[in-house]
Design an enzyme around this catalytic site. Structure first.
Site, mmCIF file in Angstrom:
data_model
loop_
_atom_site.group_PDB
_atom_site.id
_atom_site.type_symbol
_atom_site.label_atom_id
_atom_site.label_comp_id
_atom_site.label_asym_id
_atom_site.label_seq_id
_atom_site.Cartn_x
_atom_site.Cartn_y
_atom_site.Cartn_z
ATOM 1 C CG ASN A 16 101.719 108.704 27.179
ATOM 2 O OD1 ASN A 16 102.011 107.709 26.797
ATOM 3 N ND2 ASN A 16 101.679 109.116 25.815
ATOM 4 C CG HIS B 102 104.302 111.294 21.895
ATOM 5 N ND1 HIS B 102 104.314 109.761 21.113
ATOM 6 C CD2 HIS B 102 105.213 111.986 20.973
ATOM 7 C CE1 HIS B 102 103.607 109.858 20.343
ATOM 8 N NE2 HIS B 102 104.835 110.867 20.122
ATOM 9 C CB SER C 143 106.138 116.242 24.634
ATOM 10 O OG SER C 143 106.354 116.528 24.388
ATOM 11 C CG ASP D 260 100.407 110.034 21.243
ATOM 12 O OD1 ASP D 260 100.649 109.457 22.383
ATOM 13 O OD2 ASP D 260 100.569 109.278 20.389
#
Ligand code: GAR
Length: 216
Positions: free
Chosen positions: A110, A112, A139, A148
């Site tokens: 992911n 973020h 990040s 997250d």
């Protein structure tokens, strides 16, 4: 030559990070192939970007499903039909069930828009400005069951300017996102990046808690 890393990308919106990945793959920098782009929103502009690049797209509208478990189960079926090595969340704005995250453990990334663990969730640029932070950034991390959360792979640090608004700051952070996400995918595709019980490993070495840190 080994087969390129097969990637499925999940989006909800503009698809700027998706485009950055498409561009680096087309330039031959990242030895990967995006076999599908899946969105939970039919109007996501990223779907048009995928189609322009000749990539298969699918839409799963979360509102058409009876709860998170049913939505994630359908998503898993769709993703697994492409047999990906890696699943990339690129602005996919849904909270995932623990079962989904466990299913893709070690192969789910992911991005973020903050220097995690700071500012999980939404409105990260505004929150960094309100806190008077001198530094902000973005990040890439392996996804854990915590929102997250998960082992950090790479962070880019952006200096906050005194006259920044949330949108000027966001622009500079987005530019860095479009560098660090393709970099992380490239490392994974090259077999250099792995998740271990201790954290993310790059070339067999444990990365620091921040992940690989890039100062701009
Ligand atoms: C990016 O800024 C990404 O970091 C953020 O959504 C945006 C998507 O932009 N993701 C999150 O906030 C996830 N918690 P894009 O559609 O242009 O790639």
């Amino acid at each position: 030559m080994p087969a390129p890393c097969n990637v499925v990308v999940l989006i909800s919106g503009t698809g700027g990070n998706l485009q950055a990945l498409i561009d680096t793959i087309q330039a031959g920098v990242t030895p990967a192939r995006i076999s599908a782009v899946i969105s939970n929103r039919a109007d996501a502009y990223g779907l048009q970007r995928a189609q322009a690049a000749g990539i298969t797209t699918q839409v799963f509208d979360h509102k058409q499903f009876d709860g998170r478990e049913a939505f994630d189960a359908a998503l898993i079926d769709a993703i697994d039909s492409h047999q990906p090595h890696l699943v990339v969340l690129a602005g996919f704005m849904r909270i995932l069930t623990p079962g989904f995250v466990r299913h893709y453990a070690g192969r789910l990334l992911n991005i973020h828009p903050s220097l995690l663990p700071k500012y999980k969730g939404l409105h990260t640029h505004q929150r960094a400005l309100e806190a008077g932070d001198r530094e902000h950034g973005c990040s890439v991390h392996f996804v854990s069951e915590e929102l997250d959360g998960g082992a950090l792979v790479v962070q880019a640090v952006v200096a906050v300017q005194p006259d920044d608004s949330p949108s000027t700051l966001a622009q500079r952070v987005h530019a860095q996102e479009h560098l660090i996400y393709p970099l992380a995918v490239r490392w994974f595709a090259e077999g250099r990046l792995q998740l271990s019980a201790q954290g993310a490993l790059l070339d067999g070495q444990l990365l620091p808690n921040t992940g690989h840190l890039i100062r701009t």
